[in-house]
Design a protein around this motif. Structure first.
Motif, PDB file in Angstrom:
ATOM      1  N   GLU A  42      -3.481   4.633  -0.497  1.00  0.00           N
ATOM      2  CA  GLU A  42      -3.853   3.944  -1.738  1.00  0.00           C
ATOM      3  C   GLU A  42      -3.580   2.470  -1.543  1.00  0.00           C
ATOM      4  O   GLU A  42      -2.433   2.072  -1.296  1.00  0.00           O
ATOM      5  CB  GLU A  42      -3.056   4.501  -2.913  1.00  0.00           C
ATOM      6  CG  GLU A  42      -3.458   3.918  -4.250  1.00  0.00           C
ATOM      7  CD  GLU A  42      -2.740   4.586  -5.410  1.00  0.00           C
ATOM      8  OE1 GLU A  42      -2.580   3.918  -6.450  1.00  0.00           O
ATOM      9  OE2 GLU A  42      -2.329   5.753  -5.266  1.00  0.00           O
ATOM     10  N   ARG A  43      -4.616   1.664  -1.632  1.00  0.00           N
ATOM     11  CA  ARG A  43      -4.495   0.240  -1.346  1.00  0.00           C
ATOM     12  C   ARG A  43      -4.313  -0.569  -2.625  1.00  0.00           C
ATOM     13  O   ARG A  43      -4.847  -0.229  -3.682  1.00  0.00           O
ATOM     14  CB  ARG A  43      -5.737  -0.266  -0.612  1.00  0.00           C
ATOM     15  CG  ARG A  43      -6.016   0.449   0.700  1.00  0.00           C
ATOM     16  CD  ARG A  43      -7.252  -0.133   1.358  1.00  0.00           C
ATOM     17  NE  ARG A  43      -7.019  -1.479   1.825  1.00  0.00           N
ATOM     18  CZ  ARG A  43      -7.938  -2.465   1.764  1.00  0.00           C
ATOM     19  NH1 ARG A  43      -9.119  -2.241   1.235  1.00  0.00           N
ATOM     20  NH2 ARG A  43      -7.660  -3.655   2.230  1.00  0.00           N
ATOM     21  N   ALA A  92      -9.351   5.300   2.179  1.00  0.00           N
ATOM     22  CA  ALA A  92      -8.508   4.930   1.043  1.00  0.00           C
ATOM     23  C   ALA A  92      -9.058   5.540  -0.241  1.00  0.00           C
ATOM     24  O   ALA A  92     -10.245   5.871  -0.339  1.00  0.00           O
ATOM     25  CB  ALA A  92      -8.446   3.407   0.906  1.00  0.00           C
ATOM     26  N   MET A  93      -8.189   5.681  -1.228  1.00  0.00           N
ATOM     27  CA  MET A  93      -8.608   6.221  -2.508  1.00  0.00           C
ATOM     28  C   MET A  93      -9.714   5.387  -3.137  1.00  0.00           C
ATOM     29  O   MET A  93     -10.558   5.898  -3.869  1.00  0.00           O
ATOM     30  CB  MET A  93      -7.401   6.286  -3.460  1.00  0.00           C
ATOM     31  CG  MET A  93      -6.292   7.219  -2.998  1.00  0.00           C
ATOM     32  SD  MET A  93      -6.810   8.947  -2.925  1.00  0.00           S
ATOM     33  CE  MET A  93      -7.008   9.303  -4.667  1.00  0.00           C
ATOM     34  N   SER A  94      -9.742   4.100  -2.845  1.00  0.00           N
ATOM     35  CA  SER A  94     -10.735   3.198  -3.430  1.00  0.00           C
ATOM     36  C   SER A  94     -12.060   3.187  -2.682  1.00  0.00           C
ATOM     37  O   SER A  94     -13.015   2.548  -3.131  1.00  0.00           O
ATOM     38  CB  SER A  94     -10.174   1.773  -3.465  1.00  0.00           C
ATOM     39  OG  SER A  94      -9.732   1.384  -2.170  1.00  0.00           O
ATOM     40  N   ASP A 130       0.838  -1.198   0.000  1.00  0.00           N
ATOM     41  CA  ASP A 130       0.000   0.000   0.000  1.00  0.00           C
ATOM     42  C   ASP A 130       0.871   1.246   0.000  1.00  0.00           C
ATOM     43  O   ASP A 130       2.066   1.179   0.295  1.00  0.00           O
ATOM     44  CB  ASP A 130      -0.937   0.016   1.215  1.00  0.00           C
ATOM     45  CG  ASP A 130      -2.006  -1.069   1.149  1.00  0.00           C
ATOM     46  OD1 ASP A 130      -2.297  -1.544   0.038  1.00  0.00           O
ATOM     47  OD2 ASP A 130      -2.517  -1.452   2.208  1.00  0.00           O
ATOM     48  N   LEU A 147      -0.388   8.714   1.110  1.00  0.00           N
ATOM     49  CA  LEU A 147      -0.323   9.990   0.423  1.00  0.00           C
ATOM     50  C   LEU A 147       0.545  10.955   1.222  1.00  0.00           C
ATOM     51  O   LEU A 147       0.716  10.785   2.434  1.00  0.00           O
ATOM     52  CB  LEU A 147      -1.730  10.542   0.220  1.00  0.00           C
ATOM     53  CG  LEU A 147      -2.457  10.053  -1.054  1.00  0.00           C
ATOM     54  CD1 LEU A 147      -2.670   8.547  -1.030  1.00  0.00           C
ATOM     55  CD2 LEU A 147      -3.778  10.767  -1.259  1.00  0.00           C
ATOM     56  N   ARG A 154      -9.119  10.860   2.031  1.00  0.00           N
ATOM     57  CA  ARG A 154      -8.472   9.692   1.436  1.00  0.00           C
ATOM     58  C   ARG A 154      -6.957   9.893   1.510  1.00  0.00           C
ATOM     59  O   ARG A 154      -6.402  10.719   0.798  1.00  0.00           O
ATOM     60  CB  ARG A 154      -8.939   9.517  -0.012  1.00  0.00           C
ATOM     61  CG  ARG A 154     -10.415   9.153  -0.139  1.00  0.00           C
ATOM     62  CD  ARG A 154     -10.763   8.979  -1.608  1.00  0.00           C
ATOM     63  NE  ARG A 154     -12.082   8.419  -1.799  1.00  0.00           N
ATOM     64  CZ  ARG A 154     -13.161   9.135  -2.052  1.00  0.00           C
ATOM     65  NH1 ARG A 154     -13.069  10.458  -2.132  1.00  0.00           N
ATOM     66  NH2 ARG A 154     -14.325   8.542  -2.240  1.00  0.00           N
TER      67      ARG A 154
END
Length: 251
Positions: A195-196, A118-120, A92, A95, A192
């Motif tokens: 990033e996973r 997370a971004m997702s 992962d 940021l 967020r």
């Protein structure tokens, strides 16, 4: 300038595919007084650092052999040079402003488990910059990413560290024990900040047999349920269990 320094904690087993990306990310996010502690939990080929990290004073790598994820997390935290801890999986990314925002929250109140989105994650409308979760929320589902967790070492110590005798659900067990034993609270920044990697082929949980996961999760939830007051989340979780049980009977 950011306040207190923080240490990134990472445990890894055979994560070479993400090595260069991970160390590149560390270069982006670590401040001059921050550190990173990596525990190689018995990789087939011991984790090697990129050449530009060979003399990096902010980095500690430990090679205890295959001791298990819970013990590896505990060992990493025991060797952290700072009291503030941030978890990050090797596959992962954090940021650039993740650590600063979590340090700000922890400096205001040490007695928290501070997560980030997370971004997702799906977008949801919210007004609060920081959301607080009842531990009972975890009985319905778990919206928290362990790879986004930041905390003060004192919470980990009062909770008794991560469990070393569980085949899975180590994160869930720690969250509930931190709340029930250490009386910490769960907070999540609504930004967020990580990033996973979502490829199930690389995720640890995807390799756990489903029956073992369900049995362990049920055992962990049962362990802490008596310590939690009644809430709508516990009621909703119980209702869903009954619905699933009834559906199995019908089939």
């Amino acid at each position: 300038m950011r306040g207190d320094p923080i240490t990134i904690i990472t445990t890894v087993r055979d994560g070479d595919a993400y090595r260069d990306r991970y160390f590149g990310n560390l270069r982006q996010i670590l401040g001059p007084h921050d550190h990173a502690v990596i525990v190689d939990d018995g990789s087939t080929a011991p984790l090697a650092t990129p050449s530009d990290w060979h003399n990096e004073q902010r980095l500690i790598i430990l090679y205890p052999g295959r001791i298990g994820r819970g013990a590896a997390l505990n060992l990493a935290i025991e060797n952290s040079p700072t009291d503030l801890i941030a978890i990050q999986d090797i596959d992962d990314l954090s940021l650039p402003d993740r650590l600063g925002r979590q340090v700000d929250v922890l400096c205001y109140d040490h007695n928290q488990l501070v997560f980030a989105r997370a971004m997702s994650d799906p977008w949801r409308p919210t007004l609060a910059a920081l959301q607080h979760f009842s531990p009972a929320r975890l009985y319905f589902s778990n919206p928290l990413h362990h790879s986004s967790l930041a905390m003060h070492r004192s919470v980990w110590a009062r909770a008794g560290g991560y469990a070393t005798d569980l085949p899975c659900c180590i994160d869930l067990d720690f969250y509930l024990r931190a709340c029930c034993v250490a009386k910490a609270r769960i907070s999540r920044l609504n930004r967020r900040l990580i990033e996973r990697t979502l490829d199930p082929g690389t995720r640890h949980f995807a390799r756990i047999p489903n029956a073992l996961y369900k049995k362990t999760r049920a055992s962990v939830l049962a362990r802490y349920r008596p310590d939690l007051p009644w809430s709508i989340w516990l009621a909703a979780a119980k209702l869903r269990e009954l619905q699933l049980f009834s559906a199995r009977d019908v089939r």
